[in-house]
Scaffold this active site. Structure first.
Site, PDB file in Angstrom:
ATOM      1  CE1 TYR A 120     -80.745  45.206 -63.680  1.00 58.98           C
ATOM      2  CE2 TYR A 120     -79.349  47.030 -64.363  1.00 58.98           C
ATOM      3  CZ  TYR A 120     -79.608  45.676 -64.324  1.00 58.98           C
ATOM      4  OH  TYR A 120     -78.737  44.785 -64.915  1.00 58.98           O
ATOM      5  CG  HIS A 121     -86.720  51.465 -63.821  1.00 56.05           C
ATOM      6  ND1 HIS A 121     -87.047  51.827 -65.122  1.00 56.05           N
ATOM      7  CD2 HIS A 121     -85.486  51.950 -63.596  1.00 56.05           C
ATOM      8  CE1 HIS A 121     -86.040  52.500 -65.646  1.00 56.05           C
ATOM      9  NE2 HIS A 121     -85.077  52.582 -64.742  1.00 56.05           N
ATOM     10  N   PRO A 122     -87.742  48.623 -59.846  1.00 61.66           N
ATOM     11  CG  PRO A 122     -86.675  47.787 -57.947  1.00 61.66           C
ATOM     12  CD  PRO A 122     -86.399  48.350 -59.308  1.00 61.66           C
ATOM     13  CG  ASP A 171     -88.192  45.952 -62.857  1.00 63.81           C
ATOM     14  OD1 ASP A 171     -87.912  47.168 -62.913  1.00 63.81           O
ATOM     15  OD2 ASP A 171     -87.332  45.061 -63.006  1.00 63.81           O
ATOM     16  CG  HIS A 172     -90.096  50.222 -66.506  1.00 67.31           C
ATOM     17  ND1 HIS A 172     -89.734  51.499 -66.127  1.00 67.31           N
ATOM     18  CD2 HIS A 172     -91.439  50.245 -66.613  1.00 67.31           C
ATOM     19  CE1 HIS A 172     -90.823  52.253 -66.010  1.00 67.31           C
ATOM     20  NE2 HIS A 172     -91.871  51.504 -66.293  1.00 67.31           N
TER      21      HIS A 172
END
Length: 576
Positions: A488-490, A314-315
């Site tokens: 919110y980048h899984p 994630d980021h």
């Protein structure tokens, strides 16, 4: 009249199908999100096959989904968000981190920030080097172009005839956007006219998925047309509880609709597009995954695949916030009366502040010499505002979001029981490596330098966070642990590859099983430097072609890399 009559005929056919309890389709697609809506739509272009698309959520017609500036409302709504949360993160002071995922037509593309970023070209070459044969940039570029309807850029790198609108919001009408870009140039970086094209590295205008003032989700871009086809069936409010198997062959799905259990079978394939959390979780509760994880959850093993749910990435990001010396920021627009005026103008004309996500300028830079392509991303916002619309302080302010986007930390998603309604255990394991911690130290030092450039002098007031007292590594690390949030980048939990932990092959077929593919961000071997909706849509376009047995020819174009990247952190070192 003819168009209206044809739509009525399609609706009647679908009602007959439902009343007759037709349960067999050629393709079943699980999840109507950023990937699934595209896959189902493209497959249904073939009139000789039938497609069933099932979605746990409902309609995306809410004004809060459609209006870009209202993005914080659906993102924080239990109606539209699965509400996933991590376990206490050991390297973030044991904080539990939110992980919003869309539960609505369009999925996360209906609740996200609408930012359109492909990532760097070398992110996809990196995929191929990790075992994802055929997923290099030259092979992916035709599918980016296929989906794009770019209204701001026209070049050999961009698409102009696709279904997904890409625009510039209000085209940086607030002078703070331009000041941020100029500050980057002051600091010795270049300006880039298209970070999705030849040159990602640099400062420039940011683009968004907004279509004439309306959120351009995959539901908006693809499903409106698909739903008119007689061979396409969409079932909303359908919770898929299990993928069914006959031996090692995926045969269909079992789902719950209005409190009743229904089973649907697939003559050709089941396509899993439930996202980086949902896809590995559904595989595991269906009996596919690491043997020890399934045994601990009391799930009968169908097929052992140790990589299902592993490799989670994630980021992270945090905000630099400043008071603004001029009354030109969004902070003056947050009262009820101002919001009502913005909403009214948007409802009537689709113009004004309501038509933008307000991230209209950005940057991509390298954290240090020896990094070949950008690994830090910036989003600039002419206001000091949280995602839910709250304010950091009274008065005017602005902020820049920054994150180190090539993490080496890895986490996992693990089912806790055979009940799919019980959320899985999610551990991102953020900042577990020294590489990632150093990346955020670099973010602090480099951002301070940029924001203190002359271009920001007319606007920059007192710093709000991080305090100027946060200086050494220990202080920076403490600030980051307390302040950083997920972007919110899984991704990565069903990765493409050839090693023992790979879940799908280069055709996105689940290893060791038949008639089952995964098509969503869970298959990314590594996370790109940028927001994930664009690469997820690209992957879905290419995945649909793989199912069809089609393939667009690759495109070879030049990509910018600083020739002296081994010895300098930015191209214009002499200007510092």
């Amino acid at each position: 009249m003819k168009a209206l009559s044809s739509q009525k005929i399609v609706r009647k056919i679908k009602m007959i199908r439902i009343k007759r309890k037709i349960t067999q389709y050629d393709y079943i697609v699980i999840g109507a999100g950023s990937a699934g809506a595209i896959v189902a739509s493209r497959l249904s272009e073939d009139p000789n096959c039938t497609v069933l698309l099932v979605e746990c959520g409902g309609s995306d017609r809410s004004v809060f989904i459609r209006m870009p500036s209202a993005l914080g409302i659906p993102m924080n709504s239990k109606k539209y968000n699965w509400g996933f949360e991590s376990v206490p993160e050991p390297h973030l002071n044991n904080r539990r981190m939110n992980c919003p995922r869309g539960k609505v037509l369009g999925g996360t593309s209906s609740i996200n920030g609408m930012v359109y970023v492909r990532g760097h070209a070398h992110d996809y070459d990196e995929w191929e080097s990790c075992g994802a044969a055929g997923w290099n940039y030259q092979s992916c570029l035709p599918y980016f172009k296929k989906l794009e309807n770019h209204t701001c850029v026209d070049s050999e790198y961009s698409g102009r005839e696709g279904p997904v609108a890409i625009s510039g919001g209000n085209n940086m009408s607030n002078p703070l956007y331009r000041a941020f870009i100029d500050a980057g140039v002051n600091a010795g970086y270049r300006e880039t006219s298209d970070y999705n094209g030849y040159r990602q590295e640099g400062f420039g205008q940011k683009f968004m998925n907004v279509d004439s003032g309306i959120r351009a989700s995959t539901s908006h871009a693809y499903l409106k047309k698909a739903r008119k086809r007689s061979n396409f069936t969409l079932i909303k409010h359908a919770l898929v509880k299990k993928i069914m198997f006959a031996g090692k062959v995926a045969t269909g799905i079992r789902c719950e609709i209005s409190g009743s259990t229904h089973e649907f079978t697939a003559r050709r394939e089941v396509v899993l597009s439930a996202g980086a959390i949902g896809s590995p979780h559904l595989l595991q509760v269906s009996g596919v995954g690491p043997e020890a994880v399934l045994r601990a959850a009391g799930i009968e093993l169908i097929h052992a695949l140790p990589g299902v749910g592993e490799n989670l990435q994630d980021h992270l990001e945090f905000n630099f916030q400043y008071r603004c010396e001029q009354p030109i920021t969004l902070n003056s627009q947050l009262g009820l009366f101002s919001k009502a005026l913005i909403g009214s103008r948007w409802l009537l004309f689709k113009t004004g502040l309501g038509r933008s996500n307000h991230f209209e300028s950005c940057a991509f830079i390298r954290s240090r010499a020896g990094v070949m392509w950008p690994d830090i991303q910036y989003h600039f916002l002419p206001g000091a505002i949280t995602y839910d619309g709250g304010v950091a302080f009274k008065g005017h302010g602005f902020q820049v979001h920054v994150g180190h986007n090539k993490p080496t930390s890895r986490g996992h998603v693990r089912a806790m029981s055979a009940d799919v309604t019980q959320h899985p255990k999610i551990l991102f394991n953020y900042l577990a490596t020294e590489n990632d911690r150093q990346g955020f130290r670099d973010c602090v030092h480099l951002t301070r330098e940029i924001m203190n450039q002359p271009a920001m002098d007319p606007y920059r007031g007192e710093v709000i966070q991080p305090s100027n007292k946060v200086q050494n590594n220990e202080q920076i690390d403490a600030f980051i642990r307390e302040s950083v949030d997920s972007a919110y980048h899984p991704a990565g939990t069903c990765k493409i590859g050839t090693d023992a932990m790979a879940v799908v092959d280069s055709d996105l077929k689940v290893k060791g099983l038949t008639n089952l593919r995964v098509i969503d961000s869970s298959v990314f071997p590594t996370i790109p430097n940028g927001n994930l909706n664009a690469p997820t849509m690209m992957l879905a376009e290419r995945g649909a072609d793989l199912i069809k047995g089609a393939r667009k020819p690759s495109i070879s174009v030049a990509v910018y890399i600083d020739e002296l990247w081994r010895i300098q952190q930015r191209e214009c070192a002499a200007m510092r």
